[in-house]
Design a protein around this motif. Structure first.
Motif, mmCIF file in Angstrom:
data_model
loop_
_atom_site.group_PDB
_atom_site.id
_atom_site.type_symbol
_atom_site.label_atom_id
_atom_site.label_comp_id
_atom_site.label_asym_id
_atom_site.label_seq_id
_atom_site.Cartn_x
_atom_site.Cartn_y
_atom_site.Cartn_z
ATOM 1 N N VAL A 61 0.945 -1.217 -0.032
ATOM 2 C CA VAL A 61 0.089 -0.204 -0.019
ATOM 3 C C VAL A 61 0.934 1.117 0.454
ATOM 4 O O VAL A 61 1.219 1.423 0.690
ATOM 5 N N GLU A 62 0.768 2.080 -1.053
ATOM 6 C CA GLU A 62 1.821 2.929 -1.420
ATOM 7 C C GLU A 62 2.772 3.030 -1.523
ATOM 8 O O GLU A 62 3.688 3.983 -1.434
ATOM 9 N N LEU A 63 3.189 2.295 -1.444
ATOM 10 C CA LEU A 63 4.592 1.247 -2.023
ATOM 11 C C LEU A 63 4.627 0.532 -3.348
ATOM 12 O O LEU A 63 3.699 -0.283 -3.737
ATOM 13 N N TYR A 64 5.418 0.951 -4.039
ATOM 14 C CA TYR A 64 4.617 0.272 -5.752
ATOM 15 C C TYR A 64 6.572 0.084 -6.303
ATOM 16 O O TYR A 64 7.322 0.518 -5.558
ATOM 17 N N ASP A 76 8.023 4.952 -7.275
ATOM 18 C CA ASP A 76 6.974 6.378 -6.793
ATOM 19 C C ASP A 76 5.627 6.073 -7.189
ATOM 20 O O ASP A 76 4.897 6.560 -6.159
ATOM 21 N N ARG A 77 5.523 5.419 -7.994
ATOM 22 C CA ARG A 77 3.879 5.437 -9.097
ATOM 23 C C ARG A 77 4.028 4.213 -8.816
ATOM 24 O O ARG A 77 4.618 3.203 -9.631
ATOM 25 N N THR A 82 3.163 -3.216 -11.072
ATOM 26 C CA THR A 82 2.779 -3.812 -10.857
ATOM 27 C C THR A 82 1.376 -4.238 -11.622
ATOM 28 O O THR A 82 0.092 -4.943 -10.390
ATOM 29 N N ASP A 138 8.696 1.407 6.793
ATOM 30 C CA ASP A 138 8.075 1.808 6.324
ATOM 31 C C ASP A 138 7.025 0.353 5.220
ATOM 32 O O ASP A 138 6.331 0.454 4.993
ATOM 33 N N SER A 142 3.555 -1.669 5.056
ATOM 34 C CA SER A 142 2.756 -1.552 4.308
ATOM 35 C C SER A 142 2.446 -2.948 3.628
ATOM 36 O O SER A 142 1.297 -2.708 3.666
ATOM 37 N N GLU A 145 -0.580 -3.912 6.147
ATOM 38 C CA GLU A 145 -1.600 -2.907 5.362
ATOM 39 C C GLU A 145 -2.031 -3.779 4.541
ATOM 40 O O GLU A 145 -3.555 -4.036 3.799
#
Length: 335
Positions: A61-64, A76-77, A82, A138, A142, A145
């Motif tokens: 989650v919020e890491l790619y 970053d995205r 992914t 982090d 992640s 979650e």
């Protein structure tokens, strides 16, 4: 906190990976072999994103992460890699859902644990996340979650099942011993403090509030006591890699109610012995530990020694069936 109250595991199950790329055929084979504890298979032969690191990276989650020539690297995205990892996971879940209609027993899903993930995913500088304590924190948060969301999705698709989460941690021993190599290969990253390793694992284990967590390692030197302290209800390992140095921790684990998922069937093509021969080592271990034979069936689930991705499809199906027959032999004749 994870619900680790004496869960009733099945007598046999798989580790995770299977050969080939057909999700439906694989789900059919796995659920047909393991009525008590089927698992969500991984099919890494499909390519990046279907491998265990890529699949778990897709859950973050919020890491790619994206694929680089050197491996998986955090970015970053979300990108193509992914999206591909998530699409394959969705395809595998569709197949599992189809073949587990009405299933009301245990069901196992796998993800890479926080330390093996930290030893595999690269940061922008090319070093693995393990090199940066902040990145490790982090990543673990992640992952926890992402696992909550994944487990909720599995529960929605197979509402009658009690889900077992398996965390794959083959690099855990290397993390604890300072054997994870740097990007250059000329040095190793320093050993991570055992307390930090244990507390991070405990936080990720706690993400599964609805069922038990098993930690799997097919490497030598499985830290049984550390995993028990982190809240693991079961430990999965390759029996052939155990030494007598493991006896005390293993005996304490069994006496403390920890389930042992014991790898006895080779993970790549070979001639299989008769089922009784496959469990001879389990009976020998039990005698060495001085444990009552009647406890065997309550404490042990049989598995392949590791994932079956490197096997032929024909051998993989035979190996699953052999685990079931070997478990039956162990239950019928524990001594």
């Amino acid at each position: 906190m994870s619900d680790n109250s004496q869960p009733t595991f099945g007598p046999a199950t798989g580790i995770g990976s299977m050969p080939g790329g057909d999700a439906r055929e694989t789900a059919k084979a796995v659920t047909g072999s393991f009525e008590d504890l089927p698992h969500l298979a991984e099919l890494p032969a499909r390519g990046p994103g279907a491998d265990m690191i890529g699949r778990t990276a897709g859950m973050l989650v919020e890491l790619y992460a994206r694929v680089e020539p050197s491996g998986w690297r955090l970015g970053d995205r979300p990108g193509r890699d992914t999206r591909r990892a998530r699409a394959w996971l969705g395809e595998d879940l569709d197949a599992l859902e189809e073949f587990t209609q009405g299933h009301t027993g245990m069901l196992k899903v796998q993800a890479v644990g926080p330390w093996t993930l930290a030893a595999a995913l690269e940061l922008r500088n090319g070093e693995v996340a393990l090199s940066d304590p902040g990145a490790c924190r982090d990543l673990a948060a992640s992952l926890a979650e992402g696992l909550r969301l994944h487990l909720a999705e599995v529960a929605r698709r197979v509402p009658g099942a009690r889900v077992v989460l398996q965390l794959d941690e083959p690099s855990l021993g290397a993390v604890l011993d300072g054997r994870v190599r740097s990007a250059s290969g000329y040095r190793t990253h320093r050993a991570v403090d055992r307390q930090l390793v244990g507390s991070t694992l405990r936080d990720v284990v706690a993400a599964h509030s609805g069922g038990p967590v098993v930690v799997h390692s097919c490497a030598p030197g499985v830290p049984f006591a550390l995993l028990r302290g982190a809240g693991a209800a079961g430990v999965s390992f390759d029996l052939s890699l155990l030494t007598e140095r493991d006896d005390d921790a293993l005996g304490e684990a069994v006496e403390g109610g920890t389930r042992l998922l014991v790898g006895v069937v080779p993970g790549t093509d070979t001639a299989l012995s008769d089922p009784a021969g496959s469990v001879m080592g389990v009976r020998t271990l039990w005698r060495r530990l001085g444990l009552p034979p009647g406890l065997l069936a309550e404490a042990v689930t049989l598995t392949p020694t590791c994932g079956l991705a490197g096997a032929s499809p024909q051998y993989a199906r035979r190996a699953l069936a052999h685990c079931v027959r070997a478990a039956r032999s162990l239950a019928d004749n524990p001594e």
